[in-house]
Design a protein around this motif. Structure first.
Motif, PDB file in Angstrom:
ATOM      1  N   THR A  34      65.405 -73.170 -57.725  1.00  0.00           N
ATOM      2  CA  THR A  34      64.426 -73.988 -58.427  1.00  0.00           C
ATOM      3  C   THR A  34      65.113 -74.618 -59.636  1.00  0.00           C
ATOM      4  N   LEU A  53      64.936 -77.277 -55.969  1.00  0.00           N
ATOM      5  CA  LEU A  53      63.505 -77.322 -55.698  1.00  0.00           C
ATOM      6  C   LEU A  53      62.757 -77.388 -57.024  1.00  0.00           C
ATOM      7  N   GLY A  55      59.877 -76.566 -58.094  1.00  0.00           N
ATOM      8  CA  GLY A  55      58.803 -75.759 -57.509  1.00  0.00           C
ATOM      9  C   GLY A  55      57.559 -75.789 -58.378  1.00  0.00           C
ATOM     10  N   ASP A  56      56.419 -75.580 -57.721  1.00  0.00           N
ATOM     11  CA  ASP A  56      55.196 -75.444 -58.524  1.00  0.00           C
ATOM     12  C   ASP A  56      55.223 -74.119 -59.292  1.00  0.00           C
ATOM     13  N   SER A  57      56.249 -73.310 -59.022  1.00  0.00           N
ATOM     14  CA  SER A  57      56.474 -72.114 -59.850  1.00  0.00           C
ATOM     15  C   SER A  57      56.734 -72.501 -61.303  1.00  0.00           C
ATOM     16  N   ASP A  95      57.501 -79.790 -54.971  1.00  0.00           N
ATOM     17  CA  ASP A  95      56.296 -79.219 -54.372  1.00  0.00           C
ATOM     18  C   ASP A  95      55.095 -80.142 -54.517  1.00  0.00           C
ATOM     19  N   LYS A 124      57.632 -80.481 -50.502  1.00  0.00           N
ATOM     20  CA  LYS A 124      57.358 -79.219 -49.816  1.00  0.00           C
ATOM     21  C   LYS A 124      55.872 -78.932 -49.901  1.00  0.00           C
ATOM     22  N   HIS A 148      56.609 -74.294 -45.715  1.00  0.00           N
ATOM     23  CA  HIS A 148      56.664 -73.036 -46.475  1.00  0.00           C
ATOM     24  C   HIS A 148      55.682 -72.064 -45.826  1.00  0.00           C
TER      25      HIS A 148
HETATM   26  O1  KIV Z   1      57.665 -72.952 -56.268  1.00  0.00           O
HETATM   27  C1  KIV Z   1      58.612 -72.249 -55.922  1.00  0.00           C
HETATM   28  O2  KIV Z   1      59.424 -71.796 -56.736  1.00  0.00           O
HETATM   29  C2  KIV Z   1      58.768 -71.960 -54.506  1.00  0.00           C
HETATM   30  C3  KIV Z   1      59.841 -70.993 -54.135  1.00  0.00           C
HETATM   31  C4  KIV Z   1      59.336 -69.612 -54.342  1.00  0.00           C
HETATM   32  C5  KIV Z   1      60.326 -71.206 -52.755  1.00  0.00           C
HETATM   33  O3  KIV Z   1      58.049 -72.444 -53.701  1.00  0.00           O
END
Ligand code: KIV
Length: 275
Positions: A34, A53, A55-57, A95, A124, A148
């Motif tokens: 990420t 990535l 990510g939405d994280s 994401d 994603k 995912h």
């Molecule tokens: O948002 C994110 O960090 C993810 C990873 C956990 C794959 O989708």
């Protein structure tokens, strides 16, 4: 792909979808991390990470939320822009935030287009057969899609928390079927999160396109981690996480030393001051 040898192919100047497909075909694992901001993204590019990535994280690693469901589309646009303005070589995937694609293909396309306008090279989204129509629409519009499956964080409430998925035969077969549905809809890769290693191996074997594991064992075609976990900043020590550094400790030590010098009056010194 990231470690070219004299006998191997030259490292590509820009990572494209075809390089991930080639990596699977050649049996060479690739890495995804990420990234949400300029300096971390640049460091990961310098380290040769093939895929970044957004990510939405970001909601739970940067913005202080407890789940990714709080991350908004506007958050994703902001952080996607920060990363894509900062790197050139890695493939950048963003994401689609919770609530931006579930309602149908038009919503998915509108939000996917906005992520691409912000710089994303692929998007994603989470889910299996139930989001196949959205994947097909995005791919038809020229937007590459990463799937995912397994533990899907946007469904954390429905899944009763962070739990390993696909443990019994029925659930494992559903994972394979969903992965095939996502691939058949046009996805170029599929993330498998919190899945038993043997089940991830089965999905990886069944798919033409690469799988990317997080808590899914060593048999996936690529691996992904949240960068703050990988670098020991978050303090999250889940079973699947290996902290490759102690950034939290290093940063704490640096900040404490800085404070000590400020309090003691030894920083700034003459070398840090203007005449
Ligand atoms: O948002 C994110 O960090 C993810 C990873 C956990 C794959 O989708």
């Amino acid at each position: 792909m990231s470690t070219p040898s004299p006998a191997g192919p030259p490292a590509p100047a820009k990572i494209r979808l075809r390089h991930l497909q080639e990596a699977k075909t050649r049996g060479r694992p690739f890495s995804m991390l990420t990234a949400y901001d300029q300096f971390s993204a640049q460091v990961f590019e310098e380290a040769g990470i093939e895929v970044l990535l957004v990510g939405d994280s970001v909601g739970s690693t940067v913005l202080g939320h407890t789940t990714t469901t709080a991350t908004t589309h506007q958050d994703m646009l902001t952080f996607t822009g920060a990363v894509t303005r900062s790197v050139h070589r890695p493939l950048v995937v963003s994401d689609l935030a919770f609530g931006t694609y579930e309602a149908g293909t038009a919503e998915a396309l509108r939000h996917g287009v906005e992520l691409v306008r912000a710089g994303a090279e692929a998007v994603k989204l989470e889910g299996g057969a139930e989001v196949a129509a959205q994947i097909r629409t995005l791919v038809t519009a020229g937007i590459p899609v990463m799937g995912h499956l397994g533990f899907t964080p946007q469904s954390v409430n429905a899944l009763s928390g962070h739990r390993v998925q696909g443990r019994d035969e029925e659930a494992a077969q559903k994972l394979v079927d969903d992965a095939l549905a996502v691939q058949d809809a046009g996805a170029f890769a599929v993330v498998l999160e919190l899945v038993p290693a043997a089940v991830a191996a089965r999905v990886t074997e069944a798919l033409r396109v690469p799988t990317i594991g997080i808590g899914a064992g060593p048999h996936c075609d690529g691996q992904v981690l949240v960068w703050q976990d990988m670098a020991g900043l978050s303090g999250f020590h889940g079973k699947f996480v290996k902290a490759f550094a102690d950034l939290r400790g290093d940063l704490q030590r640096a900040a404490a030393e800085y404070r000590e010098e400020v309090v003691a009056g030894t920083y700034p010194g003459p070398e840090h001051s203007f005449d």
